[in-house]
Design a protein around this motif. Structure first.
Motif, PDB file in Angstrom:
ATOM      1  N   UNK A  29       0.129  -0.336  13.314  1.00  0.00           N
ATOM      2  CA  UNK A  29      -0.926  -0.698  12.374  1.00  0.00           C
ATOM      3  C   UNK A  29      -0.594  -2.006  11.656  1.00  0.00           C
ATOM      4  N   UNK A  30       0.269  -2.808  12.293  1.00  0.00           N
ATOM      5  CA  UNK A  30       0.727  -4.051  11.667  1.00  0.00           C
ATOM      6  C   UNK A  30       1.290  -3.713  10.291  1.00  0.00           C
ATOM      7  N   UNK A  31       0.893  -4.389   9.246  1.00  0.00           N
ATOM      8  CA  UNK A  31       1.351  -4.018   7.906  1.00  0.00           C
ATOM      9  C   UNK A  31       0.186  -3.545   7.037  1.00  0.00           C
ATOM     10  N   UNK A  32      -0.882  -3.037   7.676  1.00  0.00           N
ATOM     11  CA  UNK A  32      -2.047  -2.580   6.915  1.00  0.00           C
ATOM     12  C   UNK A  32      -1.820  -1.146   6.449  1.00  0.00           C
ATOM     13  N   UNK A  51       1.895  -2.890   2.998  1.00  0.00           N
ATOM     14  CA  UNK A  51       3.194  -2.251   3.239  1.00  0.00           C
ATOM     15  C   UNK A  51       4.231  -2.480   2.149  1.00  0.00           C
ATOM     16  N   UNK A  52       4.212  -3.670   1.524  1.00  0.00           N
ATOM     17  CA  UNK A  52       5.309  -3.969   0.599  1.00  0.00           C
ATOM     18  C   UNK A  52       4.892  -4.721  -0.654  1.00  0.00           C
ATOM     19  N   UNK A  53       3.620  -4.975  -0.847  1.00  0.00           N
ATOM     20  CA  UNK A  53       3.159  -5.731  -2.013  1.00  0.00           C
ATOM     21  C   UNK A  53       2.806  -4.775  -3.148  1.00  0.00           C
ATOM     22  N   UNK A  54       3.481  -4.983  -4.275  1.00  0.00           N
ATOM     23  CA  UNK A  54       3.269  -4.111  -5.429  1.00  0.00           C
ATOM     24  C   UNK A  54       1.946  -4.469  -6.106  1.00  0.00           C
ATOM     25  N   UNK A  55       1.122  -3.474  -6.329  1.00  0.00           N
ATOM     26  CA  UNK A  55      -0.125  -3.704  -7.053  1.00  0.00           C
ATOM     27  C   UNK A  55       0.198  -4.093  -8.493  1.00  0.00           C
ATOM     28  N   UNK A  56      -0.619  -4.960  -9.060  1.00  0.00           N
ATOM     29  CA  UNK A  56      -0.422  -5.421 -10.434  1.00  0.00           C
ATOM     30  C   UNK A  56      -0.324  -4.236 -11.400  1.00  0.00           C
ATOM     31  N   UNK A  57       0.675  -4.305 -12.265  1.00  0.00           N
ATOM     32  CA  UNK A  57       0.847  -3.274 -13.284  1.00  0.00           C
ATOM     33  C   UNK A  57       1.699  -2.093 -12.867  1.00  0.00           C
ATOM     34  N   UNK A  58       2.067  -2.034 -11.613  1.00  0.00           N
ATOM     35  CA  UNK A  58       2.889  -0.913 -11.125  1.00  0.00           C
ATOM     36  C   UNK A  58       4.361  -1.212 -11.418  1.00  0.00           C
ATOM     37  N   UNK A  66       8.635  -1.705   5.698  1.00  0.00           N
ATOM     38  CA  UNK A  66       8.259  -1.269   7.036  1.00  0.00           C
ATOM     39  C   UNK A  66       7.169  -2.123   7.649  1.00  0.00           C
ATOM     40  N   UNK A  67       6.966  -1.944   8.930  1.00  0.00           N
ATOM     41  CA  UNK A  67       5.882  -2.599   9.658  1.00  0.00           C
ATOM     42  C   UNK A  67       5.726  -1.905  11.007  1.00  0.00           C
ATOM     43  N   UNK A  83       6.038  12.276 -11.489  1.00  0.00           N
ATOM     44  CA  UNK A  83       5.612  13.539 -10.880  1.00  0.00           C
ATOM     45  C   UNK A  83       4.173  13.385 -10.403  1.00  0.00           C
ATOM     46  N   UNK A  84       3.980  13.543  -9.111  1.00  0.00           N
ATOM     47  CA  UNK A  84       2.686  13.241  -8.501  1.00  0.00           C
ATOM     48  C   UNK A  84       2.762  13.575  -7.022  1.00  0.00           C
ATOM     49  N   UNK A  85       1.614  13.458  -6.371  1.00  0.00           N
ATOM     50  CA  UNK A  85       1.562  13.486  -4.913  1.00  0.00           C
ATOM     51  C   UNK A  85       1.306  12.071  -4.427  1.00  0.00           C
ATOM     52  N   UNK A  86       2.050  11.664  -3.428  1.00  0.00           N
ATOM     53  CA  UNK A  86       1.972  10.311  -2.897  1.00  0.00           C
ATOM     54  C   UNK A  86       1.388  10.357  -1.489  1.00  0.00           C
ATOM     55  N   UNK A  87       0.455   9.439  -1.236  1.00  0.00           N
ATOM     56  CA  UNK A  87      -0.219   9.366   0.058  1.00  0.00           C
ATOM     57  C   UNK A  87      -0.068   7.973   0.655  1.00  0.00           C
ATOM     58  N   UNK A  88       0.187   7.925   1.947  1.00  0.00           N
ATOM     59  CA  UNK A  88       0.072   6.652   2.651  1.00  0.00           C
ATOM     60  C   UNK A  88      -1.291   6.604   3.340  1.00  0.00           C
ATOM     61  N   UNK A  89      -1.748   5.400   3.648  1.00  0.00           N
ATOM     62  CA  UNK A  89      -3.016   5.237   4.345  1.00  0.00           C
ATOM     63  C   UNK A  89      -2.967   4.018   5.256  1.00  0.00           C
ATOM     64  N   UNK A  90      -3.421   4.230   6.468  1.00  0.00           N
ATOM     65  CA  UNK A  90      -3.652   3.138   7.405  1.00  0.00           C
ATOM     66  C   UNK A  90      -4.982   2.498   7.124  1.00  0.00           C
ATOM     67  N   UNK A  91      -5.026   1.173   6.998  1.00  0.00           N
ATOM     68  CA  UNK A  91      -6.321   0.512   6.930  1.00  0.00           C
ATOM     69  C   UNK A  91      -6.400  -0.633   7.947  1.00  0.00           C
TER      70      UNK A  91
END
Lengths: 107, 118
Positions: A29-32, A51-58, A66-67, A83-91
């Protein structure tokens, strides 16, 4: 169809621990690849994109790598508010599937 | 600031239809897509599809294709998701998000609970 497999499905760690969650795609999925955090009863929030760019404010304790087909979300020093549930997503391509989620708890 | 404000909770009977709205503000609506994601009670996130607000082109998940229609009204900066022939397993919180195509979902609406029950 692209399938996203996260592991582990849940984990329990101590405050200050380094936590790693992996996400594997069944084709490149490249890095999407994005990571989202969903706290109990709340709306999901974007943490990392491309894949590796932090969203602003995080907080900088979150990082992604990864890639291709294998990706990782790392929390360098686990905090109670993580404490949370974490999800990855392919776009990269449809269907833009999510992983099944990883529930993170404090030990 | 970017905001996505969704319509309120709905209760529908099996076989009925529901239409959820998502009003965007704080950015140029036609410059981004709108993606719809749902979450059944106690379950994970499920990608439903997306619409380009610029072209109106859509891409739906195969699971619901044929029952879903996504539209975007650029004059009011509002996106809509209509789901037909509702079943009990369509009970979920439905989210609209800004994103689609090669873009992540960077902003999310507050969610709309749709309950399907006889």
């Amino acid at each position: 169809d692209i399938q996203m497999t996260q592991s582990p499905s849940s984990l329990s760690a101590s405050v200050g621990d380094r936590v790693t969650i992996t996400c594997r795609a069944n084709q490149g999925i490249n890095n999407y690849l994005a990571w989202y955090q969903q706290k109990p009863g709340k709306v999901p929030k974007l943490l990392i994109y491309a894949a590796s760019t932090l969203q602003s404010g995080v907080p900088s304790r979150f990082s992604g790598s990864g890639s291709g087909t294998d990706f990782t979300l790392t929390i360098s020093s686990l905090q109670p508010e993580d404490v949370a549930t974490y999800y990855c997503q392919n776009y990269n391509s449809a269907p833009r599937t999510f992983g099944q989620g990883t529930k993170v708890e404090i030990k | 600031q970017v905001q996505l404000v969704q319509s309120g909770a709905e209760v529908k009977k099996p076989g009925a239809s529901v239409k959820v709205s998502c009003k965007a503000s704080g950015y140029t609506f036609s410059s981004y897509g709108i993606t719809w994601v749902r979450q059944a009670p106690g379950q994970g996130l499920e990608w439903m599809g997306w619409i380009s607000a610029y072209t109106g082109n859509t891409n739906y998940a195969q699971k619901i294709e044929g029952r879903v229609t996504m539209t975007a009204d650029t004059s009011t900066s509002t996106a809509y998701m209509e789901l037909r022939s509702l079943r009990s397993d369509d009970t979920a919180v439905y989210y609209c998000t800004r994103g689609g195509g090669y873009h992540e979902s960077d902003y999310w609406g507050q969610g709309t609970l749709v309950t399907v029950s006889s």
